[in-house]
Structures are given as structure tokens and as C-alpha cells.
Motif scaffolding. Sequence first.
Motif, PDB file in Angstrom:
ATOM      1  N   LEU A 165      -3.991   2.435   9.608  1.00 51.61           N
ATOM      2  CA  LEU A 165      -3.835   3.266   8.416  1.00 51.61           C
ATOM      3  C   LEU A 165      -5.168   3.404   7.686  1.00 51.61           C
ATOM      4  CD1 LEU A 165      -0.365   2.018   7.139  1.00 51.61           C
ATOM      5  CD2 LEU A 165      -0.894   4.202   8.188  1.00 51.61           C
ATOM      6  N   ARG A 184       8.683  -4.597 -10.744  1.00 53.28           N
ATOM      7  CA  ARG A 184       8.805  -6.033 -10.520  1.00 53.28           C
ATOM      8  C   ARG A 184       8.156  -6.353  -9.184  1.00 53.28           C
ATOM      9  NH1 ARG A 184      13.398  -6.541  -7.000  1.00 53.28           N
ATOM     10  NH2 ARG A 184      14.796  -4.773  -7.240  1.00 53.28           N
ATOM     11  N   SER A 185       8.141  -7.597  -8.844  1.00 54.64           N
ATOM     12  CA  SER A 185       7.399  -8.022  -7.661  1.00 54.64           C
ATOM     13  C   SER A 185       7.757  -7.172  -6.445  1.00 54.64           C
ATOM     14  CB  SER A 185       7.731  -9.491  -7.385  1.00 54.64           C
ATOM     15  OG  SER A 185       7.087  -9.881  -6.221  1.00 54.64           O
ATOM     16  N   GLY A 186       6.739  -6.665  -5.773  1.00 49.47           N
ATOM     17  CA  GLY A 186       6.969  -5.885  -4.575  1.00 49.47           C
ATOM     18  C   GLY A 186       6.864  -4.385  -4.801  1.00 49.47           C
ATOM     19  N   ASN A 209       8.427  -2.184   3.233  1.00 49.55           N
ATOM     20  CA  ASN A 209       8.056  -2.552   1.872  1.00 49.55           C
ATOM     21  C   ASN A 209       9.193  -2.313   0.890  1.00 49.55           C
ATOM     22  OD1 ASN A 209       5.531  -3.559   2.369  1.00 49.55           O
ATOM     23  ND2 ASN A 209       4.558  -1.559   2.250  1.00 49.55           N
ATOM     24  N   LEU A 210       9.937  -1.233   1.137  1.00 47.63           N
ATOM     25  CA  LEU A 210      11.102  -0.944   0.312  1.00 47.63           C
ATOM     26  C   LEU A 210      12.129  -2.071   0.440  1.00 47.63           C
ATOM     27  CD1 LEU A 210      11.438   1.558  -1.421  1.00 47.63           C
ATOM     28  CD2 LEU A 210      12.830   2.571   0.372  1.00 47.63           C
ATOM     29  N   THR A 264      11.326  -5.078  13.602  1.00 46.73           N
ATOM     30  CA  THR A 264      10.143  -4.816  14.418  1.00 46.73           C
ATOM     31  C   THR A 264      10.325  -5.280  15.856  1.00 46.73           C
ATOM     32  OG1 THR A 264       8.927  -5.300  12.407  1.00 46.73           O
ATOM     33  CG2 THR A 264       7.647  -5.027  14.408  1.00 46.73           C
ATOM     34  N   SER A 283       2.763   2.319  -0.159  1.00 49.59           N
ATOM     35  CA  SER A 283       3.152   2.966   1.096  1.00 49.59           C
ATOM     36  C   SER A 283       3.535   4.423   0.870  1.00 49.59           C
ATOM     37  CB  SER A 283       4.248   2.192   1.818  1.00 49.59           C
ATOM     38  OG  SER A 283       5.088   1.540   0.938  1.00 49.59           O
ATOM     39  N   ILE A 286       0.325   6.248   0.966  1.00 50.26           N
ATOM     40  CA  ILE A 286      -0.110   6.388   2.357  1.00 50.26           C
ATOM     41  C   ILE A 286       0.644   7.529   3.039  1.00 50.26           C
ATOM     42  CG2 ILE A 286      -0.038   5.276   4.612  1.00 50.26           C
ATOM     43  CD1 ILE A 286      -0.755   2.693   3.220  1.00 50.26           C
ATOM     44  N   MET A 287       1.959   7.604   2.801  1.00 50.90           N
ATOM     45  CA  MET A 287       2.733   8.680   3.419  1.00 50.90           C
ATOM     46  C   MET A 287       2.235  10.045   2.959  1.00 50.90           C
ATOM     47  SD  MET A 287       4.687   7.701   5.671  1.00 50.90           S
ATOM     48  CE  MET A 287       5.410   9.270   6.075  1.00 50.90           C
ATOM     49  N   VAL A 307       5.536  -0.712  -2.473  1.00 55.86           N
ATOM     50  CA  VAL A 307       6.322   0.509  -2.277  1.00 55.86           C
ATOM     51  C   VAL A 307       5.485   1.722  -2.680  1.00 55.86           C
ATOM     52  CG1 VAL A 307       8.380   1.746  -2.977  1.00 55.86           C
ATOM     53  CG2 VAL A 307       8.484  -0.708  -2.635  1.00 55.86           C
ATOM     54  N   TYR A 367       6.177   1.270   7.670  1.00 58.61           N
ATOM     55  CA  TYR A 367       5.541   0.485   6.607  1.00 58.61           C
ATOM     56  C   TYR A 367       6.313   0.664   5.295  1.00 58.61           C
ATOM     57  CZ  TYR A 367       1.287  -1.473   4.409  1.00 58.61           C
ATOM     58  OH  TYR A 367       0.386  -2.262   3.758  1.00 58.61           O
ATOM     59  N   LEU A 368       6.673   1.918   5.004  1.00 62.15           N
ATOM     60  CA  LEU A 368       7.391   2.226   3.767  1.00 62.15           C
ATOM     61  C   LEU A 368       8.771   1.557   3.746  1.00 62.15           C
ATOM     62  CD1 LEU A 368       7.728   3.841   1.133  1.00 62.15           C
ATOM     63  CD2 LEU A 368       8.575   5.729   2.493  1.00 62.15           C
ATOM     64  N   TYR A 372      10.951  -5.057  -1.384  1.00 63.46           N
ATOM     65  CA  TYR A 372      11.117  -4.878  -2.825  1.00 63.46           C
ATOM     66  C   TYR A 372      12.565  -5.141  -3.240  1.00 63.46           C
ATOM     67  CZ  TYR A 372      11.478  -2.268  -7.216  1.00 63.46           C
ATOM     68  OH  TYR A 372      11.721  -1.886  -8.502  1.00 63.46           O
ATOM     69  N   ILE A 373      13.496  -4.596  -2.456  1.00 61.12           N
ATOM     70  CA  ILE A 373      14.905  -4.701  -2.844  1.00 61.12           C
ATOM     71  C   ILE A 373      15.443  -6.114  -2.638  1.00 61.12           C
ATOM     72  CG2 ILE A 373      17.228  -3.930  -2.220  1.00 61.12           C
ATOM     73  CD1 ILE A 373      15.886  -1.160  -1.706  1.00 61.12           C
ATOM     74  N   ILE A 406       4.425   5.278  11.924  1.00 64.03           N
ATOM     75  CA  ILE A 406       3.993   3.950  11.491  1.00 64.03           C
ATOM     76  C   ILE A 406       4.052   3.866   9.968  1.00 64.03           C
ATOM     77  CG2 ILE A 406       1.987   2.424  11.346  1.00 64.03           C
ATOM     78  CD1 ILE A 406       1.327   3.193  14.200  1.00 64.03           C
ATOM     79  N   GLY A 407       3.641   4.964   9.295  1.00 67.15           N
ATOM     80  CA  GLY A 407       3.712   5.004   7.835  1.00 67.15           C
ATOM     81  C   GLY A 407       5.140   4.833   7.333  1.00 67.15           C
ATOM     82  N   VAL A 408       6.080   5.508   7.979  1.00 69.04           N
ATOM     83  CA  VAL A 408       7.485   5.390   7.573  1.00 69.04           C
ATOM     84  C   VAL A 408       7.960   3.957   7.758  1.00 69.04           C
ATOM     85  CG1 VAL A 408       9.837   6.082   8.111  1.00 69.04           C
ATOM     86  CG2 VAL A 408       8.038   7.783   8.065  1.00 69.04           C
ATOM     87  N   LEU A 444       0.835  12.829   5.465  1.00 70.74           N
ATOM     88  CA  LEU A 444       1.521  14.115   5.614  1.00 70.74           C
ATOM     89  C   LEU A 444       0.689  15.296   5.113  1.00 70.74           C
ATOM     90  CD1 LEU A 444       5.196  13.275   4.649  1.00 70.74           C
ATOM     91  CD2 LEU A 444       4.296  13.829   6.880  1.00 70.74           C
ATOM     92  N   ALA A 480       9.236  13.353   7.314  1.00 71.96           N
ATOM     93  CA  ALA A 480       7.995  12.770   7.829  1.00 71.96           C
ATOM     94  C   ALA A 480       7.555  13.353   9.165  1.00 71.96           C
ATOM     95  CB  ALA A 480       8.148  11.256   7.951  1.00 71.96           C
TER      96      ALA A 480
END
Lengths: 300, 357
Positions: free
Chosen positions: B262, B308-310, A109-110, A222, B317, B320-321, B314, A105-106, A113-114, A101-103, B325, A84
Motif C-alpha cells: 500500500l 474510540r480505540s481503533g 480494521n473495521l 486471512t 483504511s 487508503i481506499m 478505520v 485491510y478496511l 474497531y467493533i 487488498i485495500g478492502v 480508487l 471497490a
Amino acid sequence: MDWFSRNLPYFLAGISVGGQYALIAIGYTMVYGILRLINFAHGDIFMVAGLLMVYLSASLPVFLAIPLVIILTVLIGFTVERVAYKPLRQAPRMSVMISAIGVSYLLQNLALYITGGLAQQYPAIPWVSDQITVFGASTKRVTVITPFLTIILVILLVILIKKTKIGMAMRAASKDFETSQLMGIRINSVISTTFIIGSFLAAIGSLLFFSNYTGVTPTIGTMPGLKAFVAAVFGGIGSIPGAVIGAFIIGICENMIMMLNQYVRFDISNFKDAFAFLLLIIILLFKPTGLFGEKQTDKV
Amino acid sequence: MKKKELIPGLILIAALLVLLRYLELHISPQSQWAMLLTVLKKGSIYALVAVSMNLLNGFTGLFSLGQAGFMMIGAYTYAVLTIPAEQREMVYMYYEGGIIRFALPSIVGIILAGVVAAVFAFLIGLPVLRLKSDYLAIATLGFAEIMRALFQWDTLGPLTNGSNMLRSYPTFKTILYPFIVSGVCIALIVMLINSTYGRAFKAIRDDEIAAEAMGINLAHHKRIAFTVSSFFAGISGALLAMFQTNVQAKSFNSAMTYEILLIVVIGGIGSVTGSVISSFLFIACSEWLLRFLDETHVIGDVTLPLMRSGFRKVVFSLIIMVIVLFFRQGIMGNREFSFTRLFSGRSKKSKGGKADE
């Protein structure tokens, strides 16, 4: 004596939290020193280290899980830089910050999700998480270990930077990025090393932090991240001792607010988090380069 | 907009409003298209705050991360001032009805939302605008965090309802409302950008020292950009409050500012139309179009993995990356969308400068 034993836990907590912030702040200050980048994702690396520990310790014994967490965190920090930030080396600084900031956010969210958004219970590490009594105040052993461990790590880091070849390369790169490249320093490996050290310390910081505050949520990185950055700015960005002192000051003051909260008529515990930023704005106004920062001049 | 574009432009706007009204009347709340209306409403509100952030980050080169804080000030000002007097007892149930006993008309509330945000911006701008790039970013971010703590403070409860929700204030009945308010505000921002002030802003963005040497008063112009931007952020905050029908300080966190940033980046830093387009795209993707990723799908006997949810967030984002980039210019770069150029087919380079450092 009564006053002492009533308020000692706040002092202890302050010093301990300060040590944890210091370990994160070093990652910020080193990266900023070389790349002039606020690595917004650093706080999330810290959070990811916490989550890794939760999941790894579920299936592995702790003495295996801890080194694995540290290795994986370092790997993630390294990968983030390569994927990145490295492609944006020639881009304007703002683009790199946006990428950070994008990383962030990623990663959040990851994690969302997990984990499915539920707070994950951090495992108790034997010996470290045990309850002990210090001068009549009951606390976890980690509270006492943190400041000492922090100081030892910082001394090792300072030796690394002052005495070794890679440390010299880092200092050169932070003095003058472009010239150091011309002098034959492989800048990419210097930057990678910086991220590796930063992530390593963040992983240790997360082990200590979550032994005390055991709920790991996707956004938990954060606030400590921002505060650690404030600490780095407060101490003078680019200066490692500055960042450590700044972090201890913020950690202690934050808990002083909680202590004062017992005595004042209003509830001021809300301002625990806001205090760091107030301190930041004040220091930036009176000493924009921080306590130990070098004076910078604009070149036309 | 040039003179000869004015008439077609107005016709276009009228047509758009008629279309929106038509959609609103003919989409039933149960149909799967109902989300479209939500996306349009929220998108128009985010468009305003994105353009206001672009005014700072893209046109003046001030990297500020306080936008969510100013939105919060706007949202709270609107909500606090417009809750009907007879509802206050219920909303402020922990604070004996609060200290404000009157209610202002909705439109006055919106304007005051902007004004209060602007006053805060002016005051905080006096010290922090002296700071340079990253330091300004972190100081404004810090300011937003301080305000968030302040608004949740129990002692201010009679005014802000502490950390409890504010609700029961007047909201908008039709989709036209956020569109018209946002549209008028964005038009005002565009007029500012095209004025002598706007040119001074761009000069500051391109080279502060050169701009100062040309006789531009840096402090004065930065303060104007910051205050005006916060004014419109405040108004969009009021609109957001109306859209959500309730306000709580904790939702205006740094993540919200990042989202707005963003949006600006995806649209193109330094392009108003880019920000508007990307607001709608961003909201549509995050609220609606990618929804299917959150559900488990079964094709034949195979359950598709990962879904699945969420998962939506992912994927979102990751997109967005990729944009950050590989498509750093965003959708529009620093150009503006224009129908005449679209139809005449020539891609004339705009005269705007580059948004570097």
C-alpha cells in the motif's frame, strides 16, 4: 482397531475442514474465472459473516439470525464489488488486486474497531453444534454434516451454471470477457451474481467453520481465505469441481500432518498452515494450470 | 540525478542529517514531539523496503508479495549473529544458549542479513520466477508463510529461538544510523535502475515478449531484480530489528507485506521518491497524526461519537481506499521528485513508461 479409533478424528476433521475450504474456494475460483482477480477480501467476508452471527444471535433467535447473516453477507459481498471493483473495470489488473487488498485491510480494521480486538465467542447452533459419537470417536455434528452439505451445494451450483441462462452467461464471460459483452450479456449483472453466489457460500462456510473453531478474531479470515485460494489454484483456477477437490485434499492433508505429529520425533504441527503453500508451489511448478485447469496460451 | 544537481544534492543531504541530529538532541523523550523521532526512524526503514518492493513491482513488473518474508530473514540473521555471547544464555533460555557461541560486529550482521535474504531469494527465484503475475504473487506470499512457520519451528530452536523473542542484540544509538544506511541502499537501487539493467527491467515490465525479442534474457534479469530487491529487504529487516529492539517471527505476516504494498501504491508505482515520501506519510499517519481519533473527545456536554480505540485505523483504511480508487497514480505517479523541476516550475513529463499490465 485402536489405531483406527485414535486416528479417525483427524480424518473426520480433515474432511470437514476440506468442505469448509471448498465453500470459500468456490467464491475465489468463480471470481477469478471471470475477472482474473484474486479477491483478497473474500477471506474477510467470511470473517465478517462470523462476526455478524455473533452479534445477531445475541439479540435474535438462531433460526432468524442464520438467514439474516446470510442475507447481510451477500449484501456486503455485492457492495464490495460495486464500490471497490466495478470502478476499476478498465484499469490494469494490478490496481484491482490492490483494491482488493485495500478492502481486506478496511474490513479487518473495521472488525478490530467493533470487537475491540477481543476474540468473540461464536454461539452454539442447536443440533448442529451437538456432540455425537461416530465409530467411537466423539465429535460435533457439524463435522459430519459439512461434507454432505458441501457436495449438495456444489451439485446445485453446477446445475445452475450448466442449465440456467445466467449460468450460461457466466460461462461465456469467463471464456471471453469482451466478446460476451458484445454478444449482449450484461456483464455487470453477471459479475454481481458471481459475487452474490460467492458470498452466500462463504456465509454458509463460516457457519460451519465457526461451529467448530469458536473464536472469531478480526484476522481469522486471512488463513482460511489464503488456503481456499490455494485450493482453487491447485484444482485449476476457474474450475468448480477442481476447487472442491483441491480444498478437500488440502483439508485432509493438513489434518494428516497433525496425525503424523503423534508419531514423529519432531514437532511438526507448525507446518500445518505452511503445507498448503508448499503444495501450491509444487503444483505450480509441475502443472501451472492446476489439476483441472484449461491450458492457456499467451497472445502477443 | 544529473551532474549539475550533484553538488546541491549533497549539500541538501548534509543539511538534512544536521537537522536530524539537531532534532534528536533537542527533543526530550517526554515531549509530544518525541513521536516525531519514532516516525522518522521507522519511516526511513520502511522507505528502504518500499523502494525495494518498487524495484520489483514498479520497475520490473514482477508482482511479488514476499517482502515481509525477506525482511524476516534479514531481521533474524542480524539478531542471531549479533547477540553478544554472554547474553545468549539468557535469550536462548529454553535451548541451553543456542548453538551459535560467537557474536559478529553489528555492521557485518547487517550486510549478512542482506546476503542471506538474497541467497534465499535466489534459490526460491529459480523455480517461482517462471510463474506469471498472480501466480507469482501467491507463490511468493506462500513462500513467506512457509518461512514464517520454519522460523518458529521448535526443532530449529537452538538457531532461531523457536517462537520466542530474540533480543539483547546491538541497536542503533542515533537517528542518523537508519537514515544513512537506508539512504545509501536507496542510492544503490537508484543507480541500478538507471543502469542498463534498469532499462532492461523496464523493458520487461512494459512487454515481456517484446523484451525477449530484443535479446533481453528474461530469466536472468528477473532473477537479478528479485535477488537485489530481497537483499535490500533483508537489510531493512535488520534495521527494523534494531529499531524494535526485539524480533519475533509472527509479526512478519502477510498483513505487513500488504502494508508495504500500500505504501508503494500510495507513493506511485514506479517512483522511488514517491515510495520514500509515502513511507514517511504512511508511518506518520498510522503511528502519530491520526492518534487523536483513538481518544474520546468531549466538546461541551457532547461526547463526539465513534471516536474510540481503533477508529484511527478505520479512517486510515478509508483514506487508503479513496487513494486506491480515485487517485490511482498515487502521489508521484511514475515521475520522480526533483528540486530543479520544482523551482523552474515546468512540469516536464518524465521518460518512464506506463506501469500497465
